[in-house]
Design a protein around this motif. Sequence first.
Motif, PDB file in Angstrom:
ATOM      1  N   ALA A  67       0.811  -1.216   0.000  1.00 50.45           N
ATOM      2  CA  ALA A  67       0.000   0.000   0.000  1.00 50.45           C
ATOM      3  C   ALA A  67       0.847   1.270   0.000  1.00 50.45           C
ATOM      4  O   ALA A  67       0.416   2.301  -0.518  1.00 50.45           O
ATOM      5  CB  ALA A  67      -0.934   0.001   1.205  1.00 50.45           C
ATOM      6  N   ASN A  70       1.268   2.608  -3.535  1.00 46.31           N
ATOM      7  CA  ASN A  70       0.062   2.620  -4.364  1.00 46.31           C
ATOM      8  C   ASN A  70      -0.029   3.895  -5.206  1.00 46.31           C
ATOM      9  O   ASN A  70       0.806   4.792  -5.115  1.00 46.31           O
ATOM     10  CB  ASN A  70      -1.193   2.423  -3.504  1.00 46.31           C
ATOM     11  CG  ASN A  70      -1.407   3.552  -2.516  1.00 46.31           C
ATOM     12  OD1 ASN A  70      -0.761   4.587  -2.570  1.00 46.31           O
ATOM     13  ND2 ASN A  70      -2.318   3.338  -1.594  1.00 46.31           N
ATOM     14  N   GLN A  71      -1.053   3.985  -6.007  1.00 41.69           N
ATOM     15  CA  GLN A  71      -1.224   5.100  -6.940  1.00 41.69           C
ATOM     16  C   GLN A  71      -1.388   6.426  -6.205  1.00 41.69           C
ATOM     17  O   GLN A  71      -0.884   7.451  -6.661  1.00 41.69           O
ATOM     18  CB  GLN A  71      -2.432   4.830  -7.854  1.00 41.69           C
ATOM     19  CG  GLN A  71      -2.507   5.753  -9.039  1.00 41.69           C
ATOM     20  CD  GLN A  71      -1.307   5.626  -9.973  1.00 41.69           C
ATOM     21  OE1 GLN A  71      -0.688   4.584 -10.073  1.00 41.69           O
ATOM     22  NE2 GLN A  71      -0.971   6.702 -10.646  1.00 41.69           N
TER      23      GLN A  71
END
Length: 185
Positions: A67, A70-71
Amino acid sequence: MANYYNIDDILAEEEFVPVVFLKAANGVIIDPSSETNCVEQGAKVELPLWLAQELYLRQAISISVPACFNQRTRLEIQADAACVDLKSRSPYFYEFGCKIAPLVGDKTIEILLLSAFKIRYKEILTKAYTAVFTTTSKFLTLLTKEETNLYEAAQASMAAFKKWRMGGPRLQRASVLGRKRKPLD
């Protein structure tokens, strides 16, 4: 392979990564509250990186991108890397990223780490050389362990430079020059 005696390396490998079991495993206790001692094929769990690496090498699991990479994090770093709280995502963000990138096969993690470090490096050194402690206390809470070490090294370097510039002998005589040579016969 981890540096066996380096505590920071050990702690970086304690970060959890999401994995999916490709094979069923018997005699494994992932959750102490579980009624069985086995993990089914396709089970999604989080394991520490050191364990995930070993299971990945044995082709028992596949590792997903954690996580902290992540993006959303990528977009925040692209917007303004100096203001992103990387410490809350992972205290060993760079070390963890370098270890996880080859396992997940995501080349963009390496690019993300490099771009974040370039931007934050400049900001860290600027704060270390110019800012007073009261203004940097909030800034220090955003730094990862690696960045904190860099900040402390920069401050120590600046203190040593100021000490050298303000006083003390400018030139020192080498101890070798004080000795007399033995005459050659």
